[in-house]
Design an enzyme around this catalytic site. Structure first.
Site, PDB file in Angstrom:
ATOM      1  N   HIS A   7      94.576 -54.948 101.336  1.00 26.63           N
ATOM      2  CA  HIS A   7      95.417 -56.035 101.851  1.00 26.63           C
ATOM      3  C   HIS A   7      94.989 -56.433 103.270  1.00 26.63           C
ATOM      4  O   HIS A   7      94.859 -57.623 103.584  1.00 26.63           O
ATOM      5  CB  HIS A   7      96.882 -55.586 101.822  1.00 26.63           C
ATOM      6  CG  HIS A   7      97.806 -56.425 102.632  1.00 26.63           C
ATOM      7  ND1 HIS A   7      98.217 -57.676 102.226  1.00 26.63           N
ATOM      8  CD2 HIS A   7      98.401 -56.209 103.837  1.00 26.63           C
ATOM      9  CE1 HIS A   7      99.026 -58.196 103.147  1.00 26.63           C
ATOM     10  NE2 HIS A   7      99.153 -57.321 104.138  1.00 26.63           N
ATOM     11  N   SER A  61      95.849 -61.201  98.782  1.00 24.79           N
ATOM     12  CA  SER A  61      95.384 -59.875  98.357  1.00 24.79           C
ATOM     13  C   SER A  61      96.128 -59.354  97.129  1.00 24.79           C
ATOM     14  O   SER A  61      96.045 -58.172  96.823  1.00 24.79           O
ATOM     15  CB  SER A  61      95.520 -58.878  99.514  1.00 24.79           C
ATOM     16  OG  SER A  61      96.886 -58.664  99.821  1.00 24.79           O
TER      17      SER A  61
HETATM   18  N1  HBI Z   1     103.574 -52.798 109.299  1.00 30.34           N
HETATM   19  N2  HBI Z   1     101.503 -51.847 108.954  1.00 30.34           N
HETATM   20  C1  HBI Z   1     102.314 -52.910 108.864  1.00 30.34           C
HETATM   21  N3  HBI Z   1     101.847 -54.063 108.332  1.00 30.34           N
HETATM   22  C2  HBI Z   1     102.642 -55.171 108.244  1.00 30.34           C
HETATM   23  O1  HBI Z   1     102.174 -56.231 107.760  1.00 30.34           O
HETATM   24  C3  HBI Z   1     103.979 -55.089 108.679  1.00 30.34           C
HETATM   25  C4  HBI Z   1     104.419 -53.863 109.209  1.00 30.34           C
HETATM   26  N4  HBI Z   1     105.682 -53.730 109.625  1.00 30.34           N
HETATM   27  C5  HBI Z   1     106.597 -54.825 109.616  1.00 30.34           C
HETATM   28  C6  HBI Z   1     106.089 -56.030 108.993  1.00 30.34           C
HETATM   29  N5  HBI Z   1     104.847 -56.151 108.607  1.00 30.34           N
HETATM   30  C7  HBI Z   1     107.051 -57.160 108.766  1.00 30.34           C
HETATM   31  O2  HBI Z   1     108.313 -56.894 109.265  1.00 30.34           O
HETATM   32  C8  HBI Z   1     106.560 -58.441 109.396  1.00 30.34           C
HETATM   33  O3  HBI Z   1     107.309 -59.482 108.868  1.00 30.34           O
HETATM   34  C9  HBI Z   1     106.579 -58.381 110.878  1.00 30.34           C
HETATM   35 FE    FE Z   2     100.280 -57.703 105.842  1.00 27.42          FE
END
Ligand code: HBI
Ligand code: FE
Length: 325
Positions: free
Chosen positions: A183, A247
């Site tokens: 992803h 993805s």
């Molecule tokens: N953490 N590792 C990772 N990848 C993400 O895309 C991700 C996350 N934590 C929170 C999050 N996305 C979502 O809350 C977003 O909408 C910010």
């Molecule tokens: Fe993401």
């Protein structure tokens, strides 16, 4: 939701919310939210697979021990991990011309042309990091899973993308309930190589610094509906801009079909829309273009209630807060 970060005792802020001021402070912004883990969730494709669970823990330990200034880890991926990559990559490549936006097609093609992305093996994270730094100043750092929205968004303020290191389970190469390396590399990195996507992401990140929990929720939702699940319109056709779609073989087809609802991107509405995080979305937002989304976000930012304006200095990689009294 888990609230930010340990509070460093030499930092005093107005509202008792600790904020990262220098890019190295992101060492304290790696809090993982336990959700969809193969150890906890019977619906996770890797649930009960001891080898998979221990491999994931091994890679997550590398992320946990990584500190700002280290180079991206040079991981020896296993033959079955390369195979999972190959299957997912090849399937997604079929849908690329008909289902993904021009920015994505252009950047991933460039990454393929220079040999950065190939079918036969998982790309080098060091090489991807170098490529992104040169394109938009985005840099990678490893993380150990789904992070708290506050920590994840804070890193975007510094043009840092926190990337997981483990891969989805080999039994389901075309689907993953949580972020995984496929992803991150196939969905996100070609989009962060686009200057407008980079700017949009950093702007959301800067708005999140020092924000209230309720504001974080709205910004996370905005990010979700554009950077993860956004669509745009190209010559009258819907195309994916979001990494969560690009993805995911199944949802990519669902998103641009007539089954879900489609609404024009409007930050005021998008930021408060409830979203689905364990199944396909019933509703997607459609941007006229990334530049149009950026313009709308800028207007929204002017109305965003905040005690200070966060300014990023790319030379020192620091954030300073301008009080606007
Ligand atoms: N953490 N590792 C990772 N990848 C993400 O895309 C991700 C996350 N934590 C929170 C999050 N996305 C979502 O809350 C977003 O909408 C910010
Ligand atoms: Fe993401």
């Amino acid at each position: 939701e888990i609230k930010s970060t340990e509070k460093a005792d030499n930092v005093i802020t107005a509202e008792e919310i600790w904020i990262p001021k220098h890019v190295s402070d992101l060492d304290k912004c790696g809090h993982v939210v336990v959700k969809y883990e193969p150890t906890e969730d019977p619906k996770h494709p890797g649930f009960g697979d001891k080898d998979y669970i221990s491999r994931r823990a091994e890679l997550n330990a590398i992320a946990r021990d990584w500190k700002f200034g280290d180079s991206m880890p040079d991981i020896q991926y296993l033959p079955e991990e390369h195979e999972t990559w190959r299957i997912a990559y090849s399937k997604l490549k079929e849908l690329r011309p008909s289902h993904t936006c021009a920015e994505y097609c252009k950047n991933i093609k460039q990454m393929e042309d220079i040999g950065l992305i190939t079918a036969d093996k998982i790309p080098s994270l060091q090489a991807i990091d170098k490529y992104l730094r040169a394109k938009t100043g985005f840099q990678l750092r490893p993380c150990g899973g789904l992070l708290s929205a506050r920590d994840f968004l804070a890193s975007l303020a510094f043009r840092v993308f926190q990337t997981t290191l483990y891969l989805r389970h080999h039994s389901k190469p075309n689907h993953c309930p949580e972020p995984d390396l496929i992803h991150e590399i196939l969905g996100h990195t070609p989009m962060f190589a686009d200057p407008v996507v980079a700017e949009f992401s950093q702007e959301v990140g800067l708005l999140s610094i020092g924000a209230s929990d309720e504001q974080i929720e709205r910004l996370a939702t905005l990010y979700w509906f554009i950077i993860e699940f956004g669509l745009c319109e190209e010559n009258g056709k819907l195309k994916a801009i979001g990494a969560g779609l690009i993805s995911a073989f199944g949802e990519l087809q669902h998103a641009i079909s007539d089954t879900p609802e489609h609404a024009p991107f409007d930050p005021y509405k998008t930021a408060i829309q409830k979203y689905e995080d364990s199944d396909y979305q019933p509703l997607y937002f459609v941007a006229k273009s990334m530049s149009d989304a950026m313009e709308k976000l800028r207007k929204y930012a002017l109305d965003f209630d905040r005690s200070a304006i966060n300014v990023y200095n790319p030379f020192s990689q620091t954030i300073s807060q301008l009080s606007h009294e």
